[in-house]
Design a protein around this motif. Sequence first.
Motif, mmCIF file in Angstrom:
data_model
loop_
_atom_site.group_PDB
_atom_site.id
_atom_site.type_symbol
_atom_site.label_atom_id
_atom_site.label_comp_id
_atom_site.label_asym_id
_atom_site.label_seq_id
_atom_site.Cartn_x
_atom_site.Cartn_y
_atom_site.Cartn_z
ATOM 1 N N PRO A 11 2.191 1.653 4.666
ATOM 2 C CA PRO A 11 3.561 1.565 5.182
ATOM 3 C C PRO A 11 4.364 0.603 4.333
ATOM 4 O O PRO A 11 3.797 -0.165 3.557
ATOM 5 C CB PRO A 11 3.346 0.992 6.596
ATOM 6 C CG PRO A 11 2.098 0.186 6.458
ATOM 7 C CD PRO A 11 1.222 0.934 5.478
ATOM 8 N N PRO A 12 5.700 0.646 4.449
ATOM 9 C CA PRO A 12 6.505 -0.336 3.711
ATOM 10 C C PRO A 12 6.113 -1.754 4.098
ATOM 11 O O PRO A 12 5.581 -1.991 5.179
ATOM 12 C CB PRO A 12 7.939 -0.005 4.171
ATOM 13 C CG PRO A 12 7.879 1.407 4.644
ATOM 14 C CD PRO A 12 6.499 1.566 5.229
ATOM 15 N N LEU A 13 6.385 -2.674 3.183
ATOM 16 C CA LEU A 13 6.050 -4.080 3.440
ATOM 17 C C LEU A 13 6.692 -4.554 4.735
ATOM 18 O O LEU A 13 7.873 -4.358 4.969
ATOM 19 C CB LEU A 13 6.562 -4.930 2.283
ATOM 20 C CG LEU A 13 6.274 -6.418 2.369
ATOM 21 C CD1 LEU A 13 4.788 -6.667 2.118
ATOM 22 C CD2 LEU A 13 7.105 -7.182 1.358
ATOM 23 N N LEU A 110 5.507 5.281 -2.964
ATOM 24 C CA LEU A 110 6.189 4.272 -2.163
ATOM 25 C C LEU A 110 7.112 3.409 -3.015
ATOM 26 O O LEU A 110 7.616 2.388 -2.557
ATOM 27 C CB LEU A 110 5.165 3.368 -1.449
ATOM 28 C CG LEU A 110 4.321 4.053 -0.384
ATOM 29 C CD1 LEU A 110 3.288 3.079 0.168
ATOM 30 C CD2 LEU A 110 5.183 4.605 0.728
ATOM 31 N N ARG A 111 7.332 3.832 -4.252
ATOM 32 C CA ARG A 111 8.189 3.136 -5.206
ATOM 33 C C ARG A 111 7.624 1.776 -5.592
ATOM 34 O O ARG A 111 8.352 0.866 -5.948
ATOM 35 C CB ARG A 111 9.630 2.993 -4.679
ATOM 36 C CG ARG A 111 10.290 4.302 -4.307
ATOM 37 C CD ARG A 111 11.779 4.132 -4.038
ATOM 38 N NE ARG A 111 12.488 3.639 -5.212
ATOM 39 C CZ ARG A 111 12.864 4.400 -6.239
ATOM 40 N NH1 ARG A 111 12.580 5.690 -6.248
ATOM 41 N NH2 ARG A 111 13.508 3.869 -7.263
ATOM 42 N N GLY A 143 10.064 0.821 -1.459
ATOM 43 C CA GLY A 143 10.790 1.613 -0.481
ATOM 44 C C GLY A 143 11.434 0.828 0.640
ATOM 45 O O GLY A 143 12.423 1.269 1.227
ATOM 46 N N ASN A 144 10.900 -0.344 0.979
ATOM 47 C CA ASN A 144 11.472 -1.162 2.036
ATOM 48 C C ASN A 144 12.370 -2.273 1.482
ATOM 49 O O ASN A 144 12.808 -3.147 2.216
ATOM 50 C CB ASN A 144 10.359 -1.790 2.890
ATOM 51 C CG ASN A 144 10.872 -2.351 4.201
ATOM 52 O OD1 ASN A 144 11.644 -1.697 4.909
ATOM 53 N ND2 ASN A 144 10.474 -3.564 4.545
ATOM 54 N N GLY A 145 12.632 -2.219 0.172
ATOM 55 C CA GLY A 145 13.543 -3.184 -0.431
ATOM 56 C C GLY A 145 12.886 -4.469 -0.899
ATOM 57 O O GLY A 145 13.576 -5.404 -1.307
#
Length: 222
Positions: A11-13, A110-111, A143-145
């Motif tokens: 999942p994103p950080l 997830l980039r 993905g979560n910036g």
Amino acid sequence: PPPPKSGPDAPPLKRLRTAPFEGLAPGATSGDAETFLQAMSTAEDVAVAAAAQQALTALHQPAAADSSEDEVFGPEPALVVAARAGQLDEVRALLDRGGEGFDVNAIDVLRRTALMEAAQGGHMAIMIALLAVQGIDVNLTEGNGATALMMAAQLGHTEIVAALLASGCDVNTVDNDGDTALMLAAHNGHTETVAALLASGCDVNAADNDGATALMLPAQEG
């Protein structure tokens, strides 16, 4: 929420908020930075250690192969895979090989880049090898910036944080939740990392999407 893990299915950080900190009043401001560090150093750290151990254990869990993802997104970049696994020799071989089309900033689904994976995994030797490559972008976000600096700060990898700061990483970047590297380090009780970030001149008054700063949140959550 479960601790963050590495890999294509991760999942994103997300922040890990753990043990409360004593000695810091709600509404603290930048003038309370010294008190902030003192409070962190005397805080109960059992929950912090447990959460960190869970996160680090998850980082080393092998990711399940997903052929459908490969069909849609293509195979993961070899450099990202090697950095995630902590394979220094393979990372060096890939960097030495280079060649047409080689991209040190290649991303997975997830980039996430190899630099991010090395930062989150605490792989200092790989980090040094990557930072020496011309064209490495230390300020890319997943993905979560989150940046590589934020990932390292969340898990208390102070040496990696210092290396990224020295390489020009933006200390005040915010993720999609409005968190900075300082907030993530503070939430997880990483006193040395917090000290390194404060020494870099980070903005201690930056507020997340809920309007809370790194100085306020430990007291509010306690």
